[in-house]
Motif scaffolding. Structure first.
Motif, PDB file in Angstrom:
ATOM      1  N   ALA A  97       0.835  -1.208   0.000  1.00  0.00           N
ATOM      2  CA  ALA A  97       0.000   0.000   0.000  1.00  0.00           C
ATOM      3  C   ALA A  97       0.866   1.253   0.000  1.00  0.00           C
ATOM      4  O   ALA A  97       1.863   1.330   0.729  1.00  0.00           O
ATOM      5  CB  ALA A  97      -0.919  -0.012   1.217  1.00  0.00           C
ATOM      6  N   ASP A  98       0.492   2.207  -0.842  1.00  0.00           N
ATOM      7  CA  ASP A  98       1.198   3.485  -0.972  1.00  0.00           C
ATOM      8  C   ASP A  98       2.612   3.327  -1.531  1.00  0.00           C
ATOM      9  O   ASP A  98       3.418   4.260  -1.461  1.00  0.00           O
ATOM     10  CB  ASP A  98       1.264   4.225   0.376  1.00  0.00           C
ATOM     11  N   GLY A  99       2.904   2.168  -2.090  1.00  0.00           N
ATOM     12  CA  GLY A  99       4.208   1.948  -2.703  1.00  0.00           C
ATOM     13  C   GLY A  99       4.177   2.280  -4.180  1.00  0.00           C
ATOM     14  O   GLY A  99       3.327   3.027  -4.665  1.00  0.00           O
ATOM     15  N   ARG A 100       5.112   1.701  -4.909  1.00  0.00           N
ATOM     16  CA  ARG A 100       5.189   1.941  -6.342  1.00  0.00           C
ATOM     17  C   ARG A 100       4.445   0.806  -7.054  1.00  0.00           C
ATOM     18  O   ARG A 100       3.288   0.541  -6.774  1.00  0.00           O
ATOM     19  CB  ARG A 100       6.656   2.066  -6.755  1.00  0.00           C
ATOM     20  N   THR A 101       5.090   0.150  -7.996  1.00  0.00           N
ATOM     21  CA  THR A 101       4.439  -0.933  -8.719  1.00  0.00           C
ATOM     22  C   THR A 101       4.355  -2.185  -7.843  1.00  0.00           C
ATOM     23  O   THR A 101       4.867  -2.238  -6.742  1.00  0.00           O
ATOM     24  CB  THR A 101       5.237  -1.237  -9.993  1.00  0.00           C
TER      25      THR A 101
END
Length: 400
Positions: free
Chosen positions: A168-172
């Motif tokens: 969550a709220d990361g990149r890919t």
């Protein structure tokens, strides 16, 4: 490795060559002094001893923990650095974009891990032809669309794919194990794709506990996919902030029935810095150390008011996204040097740094450390490499 011997000339920032072009190898062989040689200010240099030590340190760390090492080449985009990393035992070099993979192929990098999704059919068709010609590359997928793009562009040899777990709220990366399983099954079923393993990136977390929990989830997700995975499985993670946690959470033989290769991808370690990674290096938690290799030398051009010096270095020469440059030393016109005690960069413009403090005069040189090497290398086409006496012994050519 095929390292081009390109020329340096009047277009090369930091070098002062108003005459004709000079082969980079000939320039390095001349052993010019940094101070008094054909250089102008500002100029970014790399200390040879620090680069060599950092490369050896991470190679030894990976070997000690049973990890394969594919350092991220986006930090430097420099084939001479890649060659040194490969000589030290690197398993391959990591890339972030298709253009970087193309450059690596031209340099002769033997194995590439593309740590990003690639859906561009133009790049994928080229890559399929290179794979058919023996190029060893690993790709990512985190969606059914991504798998379909790979399958549509595949050639006679399949694309080897790592399915990516995000957070969550990361990149890919897939956000759940259920999504990851669906993508992995699509890779297995699609023509032209072959499941090679699982990958992720913990570097977006701001604290070690969050990074450790994510790496535990990456391990659990890999185990959940065991029935789909091949006999030999690749699991990859690791930036330059948490490589100790990658070793702790993903090292060892923890996937029953499979041979496991864990690939570490740290990149910024190679030059370290005087800012961001001083705070974030895992060697604050485990034994070991890295040396800051990059120094930016710039000249004081004005002292327009008490307590303020203007130095000819700014956003075009130094990174500013993760901290401002750090004054380290002052070199006077007579060659004497002293610590830059009390000096502090308060801001930068395009080509000016605002330095608070007293004791410098116009004409002095200030040596700055930088924060965040990934946005320092990309500002310089050529970086002189200096020995401990500040004799230039090599040139690093970057390809951004």
């Amino acid at each position: 490795m095929d390292i081009p011997d390109e020329v340096v000339d009047w277009r090369t920032k930091g070098l002062w060559l108003p005459g004709g072009p000079v082969a980079a190898s000939a320039f390095a062989a001349a052993r010019h002094p940094l101070f008094g040689g054909p250089f102008t200010w500002p100029v970014l240099v790399a200390r040879r001893a620090a680069l060599d030590r950092n490369i050896a340190t991470l190679a030894a760390f990976a070997d000690r923990h049973g990890l394969a090492f594919a350092p991220h080449g986006k930090t430097t985009m420099a084939p001479s650095v890649f060659a040194a990393q490969l000589r030290a035992g690197a398993w391959g070099i990591t890339a972030a974009t298709a253009n970087q993979v193309l450059a690596y192929r031209r340099f002769g990098v033997p194995r590439v891990l593309l740590a990003n999704e690639l859906l561009d059919p133009t790049a994928l068709r080229w890559l399929a032809a290179e794979i058919a010609d023996g190029f060893d590359v690993l790709l990512y997928a985190d969606s059914l669309d991504g798998v379909a793009a790979l399958a549509d562009a595949a050639g006679p040899r399949p694309f080897r794919v790592l399915v990516e777990l995000g957070h969550a709220d990361g990149r890919t990366g897939c956000r759940t194990v259920a999504e990851l399983t669906k993508v992995a099954r699509a890779v297995v079923d699609a023509p032209g794709t072959e499941l090679a393993g699982v990958s992720g990136y913990e570097g977006m977390f701001t604290d070690p506990d969050g990074a450790a929990a994510y790496l535990d989830a990456l391990r659990e997700a890999t185990c959940a996919l065991a029935g789909l995975l091949p006999d030999h499985v690749i699991v990859s993670a690791g930036g330059s902030a948490y490589f100790d946690l990658v070793a702790d959470r993903l090292g060892g033989d923890w996937l029953p029935g499979h041979d496991l290769t864990v690939v570490l991808r740290s990149g910024a370690y190679v030059s370290h810095d005087h800012g961001l990674y001083v705070e974030k290096t895992p060697f604050n938690r485990v034994p070991g150390s890295l040396d800051a290799a990059l120094e930016l030398w710039a000249q004081v051009t004005s002292v327009p008011e008490p307590g303020l010096a203007i130095v000819g270095m700014g956003k075009r020469e130094a990174p500013y996204d993760a901290g401002l440059p750090v004054p380290l030393r002052v070199r006077r016109p007579d060659g004497t040097a002293e610590p830059a005690d009390g000096l502090r960069v308060t801001g930068t413009a395009d080509h000016h740094a605002f330095v608070a403090g007293d004791g410098v005069r116009p004409g002095d040189l200030v040596c700055f450390g930088i924060s965040h090497p990934c946005t320092a290398f990309d500002k310089w086409q050529v970086i002189p490499v200096v020995d401990d006496a500040y004799t230039v012994v090599d040139l690093i050519r970057t390809y951004f």
